[in-house]
Design an enzyme around this catalytic site. Structure first.
Site, short mmCIF file in Angstrom:
data_model
loop_
_atom_site.label_atom_id
_atom_site.label_comp_id
_atom_site.label_asym_id
_atom_site.label_seq_id
_atom_site.Cartn_x
_atom_site.Cartn_y
_atom_site.Cartn_z
N HIS A 106 -36.62 -8.63 -47.69
CA HIS A 106 -35.59 -8.37 -48.69
C HIS A 106 -36.09 -8.69 -50.09
O HIS A 106 -37.02 -9.46 -50.28
CB HIS A 106 -34.32 -9.17 -48.40
N PHE A 107 -35.45 -8.04 -51.04
CA PHE A 107 -35.65 -8.31 -52.46
C PHE A 107 -34.43 -9.03 -53.00
O PHE A 107 -33.30 -8.73 -52.61
CB PHE A 107 -35.78 -7.00 -53.27
N HIS A 108 -34.66 -9.93 -53.95
CA HIS A 108 -33.61 -10.56 -54.73
C HIS A 108 -33.66 -9.93 -56.12
O HIS A 108 -34.75 -9.79 -56.69
CB HIS A 108 -33.87 -12.07 -54.91
N ASP A 146 -25.38 -11.49 -52.83
CA ASP A 146 -25.82 -12.71 -52.16
C ASP A 146 -24.65 -13.69 -52.17
O ASP A 146 -24.09 -13.96 -53.23
CB ASP A 146 -27.03 -13.30 -52.88
N ILE A 147 -24.25 -14.18 -51.01
CA ILE A 147 -23.10 -15.09 -50.95
C ILE A 147 -23.44 -16.51 -51.39
O ILE A 147 -22.55 -17.34 -51.56
CB ILE A 147 -22.44 -15.12 -49.54
#
Length: 146
Positions: free
Chosen positions: A104-106, A35-36
């Site tokens: 999406h998953f984090h 993740d940016i």
């Protein structure tokens, strides 16, 4: 698939190769990358290669593949960051906190100590690349252990 899927969202662009990412893992149905705008060091995203906004739009085979990649990446993140636990987040819809309209998953290493609104602080690409190298090395080590 939800009729309102935006083919120009950033994750769709990444999947097409139109936007860059620091790739950690990829298979036929999923992609994992840094993740940016991380909440914490080692913050990783896992997305399916299917145009779904929420879990409810995602076909079961892509949902299963996504969870399989989350498990693999979660183990690698924990190993790379030297921690024995992680936190998973998955939001369904903007009202629930989803900032990119692509399922999406984090994955966050360890416990989170106060979240801030996502997409607020962009991380230095060199820092992300260094963390990515640690996670990729952990993945490679896991493969040799199997």
């Amino acid at each position: 698939m939800d009729a309102t899927y935006d083919e120009n969202n950033v994750f769709a662009q990444i999947l097409r190769g139109d936007a860059p990412c620091i790739k950690l893992f990829e298979d036929e149905k999923t992609l994992a990358f840094m993740d940016i705008m991380p909440q914490t060091e080692g913050h990783v995203l896992v997305i399916p290669k299917f145009p779904a906004i929420t879990l409810y739009d995602l076909p079961d085979d892509y949902a299963s593949a996504s969870l399989k990649t989350v498990k693999r990446m979660g183990r690698a993140v924990e190993k790379a960051m030297g921690i024995s636990g992680s936190t998973l987040f998955q939001h369904n819809g903007r009202v629930a906190g989803q900032s990119v309209p692509h399922f999406h998953f984090h994955i966050f290493p360890g416990p989170l100590k106060g979240l801030f609104e996502h997409a607020q602080l962009r991380e230095d690409p060199a820092v992300l690349a260094a963390t990515a190298r640690k996670i990729i090395a952990a993945l490679e080590a896991m493969d040799t252990e199997s």
